[in-house]
Design a protein around this motif. Structure first.
Motif, short mmCIF file in Angstrom:
data_model
loop_
_atom_site.label_atom_id
_atom_site.label_comp_id
_atom_site.label_asym_id
_atom_site.label_seq_id
_atom_site.Cartn_x
_atom_site.Cartn_y
_atom_site.Cartn_z
N ALA A 140 0.82 -1.21 0.00
CA ALA A 140 0.00 0.00 0.00
C ALA A 140 0.85 1.26 0.00
O ALA A 140 0.39 2.33 -0.37
N ASP A 141 2.11 1.15 0.43
CA ASP A 141 2.99 2.31 0.48
C ASP A 141 3.74 2.55 -0.84
O ASP A 141 4.50 3.50 -0.95
N LEU A 142 3.52 1.68 -1.82
CA LEU A 142 4.22 1.82 -3.09
C LEU A 142 3.39 2.69 -4.03
O LEU A 142 2.46 2.24 -4.69
N SER A 143 3.70 3.94 -4.04
CA SER A 143 2.95 4.88 -4.88
C SER A 143 3.42 4.80 -6.33
O SER A 143 4.59 4.51 -6.61
N ALA A 144 2.50 5.06 -7.25
CA ALA A 144 2.83 5.01 -8.68
C ALA A 144 3.75 6.16 -9.06
O ALA A 144 3.61 7.29 -8.58
N LYS A 145 4.72 5.84 -9.92
CA LYS A 145 5.67 6.85 -10.39
C LYS A 145 5.80 6.74 -11.91
O LYS A 145 5.39 5.75 -12.53
N SER A 146 6.39 7.74 -12.49
CA SER A 146 6.57 7.73 -13.95
C SER A 146 7.66 6.76 -14.38
O SER A 146 7.63 6.21 -15.49
N SER A 147 8.62 6.52 -13.49
CA SER A 147 9.68 5.56 -13.80
C SER A 147 10.27 5.02 -12.49
O SER A 147 10.15 5.65 -11.43
N TYR A 148 10.95 3.86 -12.61
CA TYR A 148 11.51 3.20 -11.43
C TYR A 148 12.91 2.71 -11.75
O TYR A 148 13.19 2.23 -12.87
N ILE B 6 16.16 0.08 -10.95
CA ILE B 6 16.25 -1.36 -10.64
C ILE B 6 16.25 -1.58 -9.13
O ILE B 6 15.61 -2.50 -8.62
N SER B 7 16.96 -0.72 -8.40
CA SER B 7 17.01 -0.87 -6.93
C SER B 7 15.62 -0.69 -6.32
O SER B 7 15.24 -1.38 -5.37
N GLU B 8 14.83 0.22 -6.87
CA GLU B 8 13.47 0.43 -6.36
C GLU B 8 12.59 -0.78 -6.67
O GLU B 8 11.78 -1.19 -5.84
N ILE B 9 12.75 -1.34 -7.85
CA ILE B 9 11.95 -2.51 -8.23
C ILE B 9 12.30 -3.71 -7.36
O ILE B 9 11.43 -4.45 -6.90
N LYS B 10 13.59 -3.89 -7.09
CA LYS B 10 14.01 -4.99 -6.22
C LYS B 10 13.48 -4.80 -4.79
O LYS B 10 13.10 -5.77 -4.13
N ALA B 11 13.46 -3.55 -4.35
CA ALA B 11 12.92 -3.27 -3.02
C ALA B 11 11.44 -3.62 -2.96
O ALA B 11 10.95 -4.15 -1.95
N MET B 12 10.72 -3.33 -4.04
CA MET B 12 9.30 -3.71 -4.11
C MET B 12 9.16 -5.23 -4.01
O MET B 12 8.30 -5.74 -3.27
N TRP C 222 15.47 -7.16 -14.70
CA TRP C 222 14.74 -6.22 -13.85
C TRP C 222 14.25 -4.97 -14.60
O TRP C 222 14.05 -3.92 -14.01
N ASN C 223 14.00 -5.12 -15.88
CA ASN C 223 13.43 -4.02 -16.67
C ASN C 223 11.92 -4.26 -16.80
O ASN C 223 11.49 -5.18 -17.51
N TYR C 224 11.14 -3.47 -16.09
CA TYR C 224 9.70 -3.71 -16.08
C TYR C 224 9.01 -3.34 -17.39
O TYR C 224 7.83 -3.64 -17.61
N PRO D 238 5.66 -1.73 -11.67
CA PRO D 238 6.41 -2.96 -11.37
C PRO D 238 5.75 -3.78 -10.26
O PRO D 238 5.81 -5.03 -10.28
N ALA D 239 5.13 -3.11 -9.29
CA ALA D 239 4.50 -3.83 -8.17
C ALA D 239 3.38 -4.74 -8.68
O ALA D 239 3.23 -5.87 -8.20
N THR D 240 2.63 -4.25 -9.66
CA THR D 240 1.56 -5.07 -10.23
C THR D 240 2.14 -6.27 -10.96
O THR D 240 1.62 -7.40 -10.85
N GLN D 241 3.24 -6.07 -11.67
CA GLN D 241 3.88 -7.18 -12.38
C GLN D 241 4.44 -8.22 -11.39
O GLN D 241 4.33 -9.42 -11.61
#
Length: 245
Positions: free
Chosen positions: A141-149, A151-157, A180-182, A214-217
């Motif tokens: 719930a804390d993962l807000s949508a962004k225009s881009s992410y 790799i470190s942010e995606i791994k954290a998700m 790790w390319n969404y 990325p969180a949805t994926q």
């Protein structure tokens, strides 16, 4: 009528009283002395083997009457002692019963509390397990949508969503499929995203923003691996053997 306060003193030696059984033994009377002619008090003495009890008894009573009076007094005292002893025993029994009842209640309360805690713990573990299987996580719930992410942010998700003991297997698959390319797209097949879903549109089951979030994926990928292979590690074992999953 007694004349003035004239009394005779009787000394009875050997007057023994057994309080517990209320049995009274009176010593044998060995002598009686009467008063003087001037009306002075006389002394009656009864001797026996043990103790001595003195009592003032009006002059003129017979030795038998005097002895009976002492016996009655002893019986009264013995009865009172027996009554007090009985009350003490009853009070002690009452206190012990109350103590036992409280101990029993405390034990029952402790057991009920322990059972409730174990039940709550089990329910919590089941919910956590179910959330892990479906790819849901409180941190999502804390993962807000962004225009881009990055790799470190995606791994954290992914670390927030995927169970800890399954993350490395999940990471191995994603690294081989998309590095790790969404937004990774296979120009030949049209496979898309972190897990290279094919067809790509099936990730919509996890959310309408599957192309940009990325969180949805990750959520979809975890659900897919759990459903088809039992877990990400099961999917990784299959990938190693076949080069795909």
């Amino acid at each position: 009528m007694l004349e003035g306060n004239r009394v005779s003193r009787i000394s009875v030696r050997g007057f023994a009283v057994a309080s517990a059984t209320a049995v009274t033994t009176v010593g044998a009377v060995v002598g009686v002395a009467s008063g003087s002619e001037q009306g002075t008090a006389g002394t009656v003495e009864a001797t026996a083997a043990d103790s001595t009890i003195l009592a003032d008894i009006p002059t003129g009573q017979s030795v038998q009457a005097q002895t009976a009076s002492l016996t009655q007094q002893a019986d009264t005292q013995s009865a009172a002692a027996a009554s007090d002893a009985k009350k003490a025993v009853e009070e002690s029994a009452r206190k012990q019963a109350a103590k036992d009842a409280q101990a029993k209640k405390d034990a029952a309360d402790a057991k009920a509390k322990k059972d409730a805690e174990e039940k709550a713990k089990k329910e919590h573990e089941e919910k956590e397990k179910e959330a892990s299987r479906s790819g849901e996580h409180d941190g999502l719930a804390d993962l807000s949508a962004k225009s881009s992410y990055s790799i470190s942010e995606i791994k954290a998700m992914a670390q927030q969503i995927v169970p800890g003991d399954q993350f490395q297997c999940f990471s191995n698959i994603v690294n081989n499929e998309s590095t790790w390319n969404y937004k990774a797209t296979n120009p030949s097949s049209g496979a898309y995203g972190l897990m290279q879903a094919l067809p790509a549109g099936k990730m919509a089951s996890a959310g309408a923003d599957w192309q940009t979030n990325p969180a949805t994926q990750i959520k979809w990928g975890l659900s897919y691996m759990n459903g088809k292979f039992g877990s990400p590690c099961g999917a990784w074992s299959y990938w190693q053997a076949h080069g795909n999953y």
